[in-house]
Design an enzyme around this catalytic site. Structure first.
Site, short mmCIF file in Angstrom:
data_model
loop_
_atom_site.label_atom_id
_atom_site.label_comp_id
_atom_site.label_asym_id
_atom_site.label_seq_id
_atom_site.Cartn_x
_atom_site.Cartn_y
_atom_site.Cartn_z
N LYS A 74 0.86 -1.19 0.00
CA LYS A 74 0.00 0.00 0.00
C LYS A 74 0.89 1.24 0.00
CE LYS A 74 -3.73 2.10 2.76
NZ LYS A 74 -4.55 1.95 3.98
N SER A 149 -9.34 1.93 3.15
CA SER A 149 -8.52 2.64 2.18
C SER A 149 -7.54 1.76 1.41
CB SER A 149 -7.74 3.74 2.92
OG SER A 149 -6.91 3.19 3.93
N SER A 173 -9.63 -0.48 7.27
CA SER A 173 -9.08 -0.26 5.93
C SER A 173 -8.43 -1.47 5.29
CB SER A 173 -8.07 0.90 5.96
OG SER A 173 -8.72 2.11 6.24
#
Length: 466
Positions: A74, A149, A173
């Site tokens: 990420k 996210s 997330s």
């Protein structure tokens, strides 16, 4: 699905595939994908590492289990010499000066990073639409959001573009996008994995965690990246979790669920009925199931966002274009700060900064922020009481199915409420795993602090039960 890591390791050792060919295959899939999962490819670096793995195998040297395994990161983790943008305009040209501890541990184990993955800017979002790289598209249906996210990380795993990915979970997330895309995603116990090198959103709930297609791959990666780190004082030493210790057996006697979650008016009727069907199947295996009382979901959401916004306002105050970032000059220093932050932060990030500064401001902090801290203590105590009665807690991951791309941007409140079933476990700093079973967006399994092993054990039980 069985362990992809073990399967690939076996093929590499037996020279059924080359590491270079494997990495090239994954890179080509990432290049051609239309789901907006890629912020930057680490192509040259990955190919160089793959060649070294092949050379070791050719020379008859032993390789570790993770050696040569391609993975994604990420784009909120530092990896020295790579762009770390947080999917934001402010940091779109920022290159990391060092490597995050969790990522370094994977590099030391020989795993090969191939991509920095798209996400909501600075982790601010539940849909992976708040990004300069374009909304991430759901792996099952590209008209729907991927969740957030860590949306890019989840989609890359679901589409087999990476073997596993390292996401970040503050209020759901990892778990929510894992549920939206039908894979496993773990938020470990807070402090089990170092946060050093992870861009801070809300420091008291930020967690590093793995996303994968199998429980065994989650276990393998978790063991490698766990442990005490002198660079993160919240970390603690943890025991490795063995494959044998998470095999399903009769050690789990009782399971709880929060009745107010399934009685909420906000829950999708199909998710509710599927969840209750899963409860019936668990009961049929002789496990005692208890209804538990908990805080209302709107109380959990408001408590979480009060504290998270306050912490992100504080954490992002350093980003003003002075030391790093895309600086925009104004007529004076104060003007430069204002323009730089106004032009480079997304609308959602600005919304959270403004909200955070509000709850921390004089006249409001006592009424709002301190009340939020008190509620978090009550939530933690509630969990302690619950785990005196049950071994694990199960819940839906989300109250509804993934919305269409664009809908969440029109209604931020709806986006916040999509976290209703994940944020409570974040506030409690508990290990929680999303499994792709039970409902359309999966189920969550939660255990007491530092009981990550039990979460994985029950996941193996559910795999054969529902």
């Amino acid at each position: 699905m069985e362990s992809q890591i073990k399967s690939i390791h076996h093929k590499l050792v037996n020279k059924e595939i080359s590491c270079l060919a494997l990495v090239k295959e994954k890179l080509n899939l990432l290049k051609s994908n239309t789901h907006n999962t890629v912020n930057s490819l680490l192509e040259d670096y990955a190919l160089a590492l793959a060649s070294k793995v092949d050379e070791k195998i050719t020379n008859g040297e032993a390789i570790g289990l993770l050696e040569g395994i391609p993975f994604g990161i990420k784009d909120v983790y530092m990896v020295e010499g790579t762009y770390t943008t947080a999917s934001s305009d402010l940091l779109k040209n920022y290159k990391s000066a060092y490597t995050a501890t969790a990522i370094q541990k994977l590099l030391d184990a020989g795993a090969i990073p191939i991509v920095k993955e798209n996400c909501d800017s600075f982790g601010h979002g539940s849909s992976s639409e708040n990004t300069i790289f374009g909304a991430v598209k759901n792996a099952k249906n590209p008209e729907l959001v991927a969740g957030g996210s860590s949306g890019g990380s989840a989609v890359n795993v679901a589409k087999d573009f990476t073997v596993f990915s390292i996401g970040g979970d503050t209020g759901g997330s990892i778990r929510q996008p894992a549920g939206y895309n039908g894979i496993y995603g773990l938020k470990p116990t807070y402090g089990r994995i170092s946060r050093y090198g992870l861009m801070a959103y809300a420091s008291s709930t930020d967690c590093v965690g793995p996303i994968a297609k199998s429980i065994e791959d989650i276990r393998i990666v978790l063991n490698v990246i766990s442990g005490k780190d002198t660079k993160d004082q919240t970390t603690y030493a943890s025991q490795n979790i063995t494959e044998e210790s998470i095999s399903p057996n009769n050690s789990i006697k009782s399971v709880g669920y929060f009745k107010n979650f399934v009685e909420s008016e906000a829950i999708d009727p199909k998710i509710k009925s599927d969840f209750l069907s899963a409860v019936v199947k668990i009961k049929a295996k002789g496990i005692k199931v208890r209804e538990l009382d908990f805080f209302k979901s709107d109380t959990l959401v408001s408590t979480y966002y009060t504290l998270a916004m306050a912490e992100t306002a504080s954490n992002l105050s350093r980003l003003d274009g002075t030391n790093y970032g895309n600086r925009i000059e104004g007529e004076n220093l104060k003007d430069s700060y204002s323009i730089t932050r106004s032009e480079n932060f997304s609308e959602e990030t600005k919304r959270r900064i403004v909200g955070g500064n509000q709850v921390l401001s004089q006249g409001f902090s006592d009424e709002i922020y301190l009340k939020g801290l008190a509620l978090r203590d009550q939530i933690s105590q509630n969990f302690e009481n619950d785990f005196n009665e049950v071994d694990v807690i199960i819940s839906p991951v989300t109250p509804s199915t993934p919305p269409k791309i664009g809908d969440s941007l029109k209604d931020p409140l709806a986006m916040y409420l999509s976290d209703a079933y994940t944020v409570g476990f974040s506030l409690g700093q508990l290990p929680t795993l999303t499994v792709p079973q039970g409902t359309e967006t999966g189920l969550q399994i939660t255990a007491a602090k530092d009981n990550d092993e039990l979460v994985l054990k029950f996941a193996n039980f559910l795999k054969d039960t529902i």
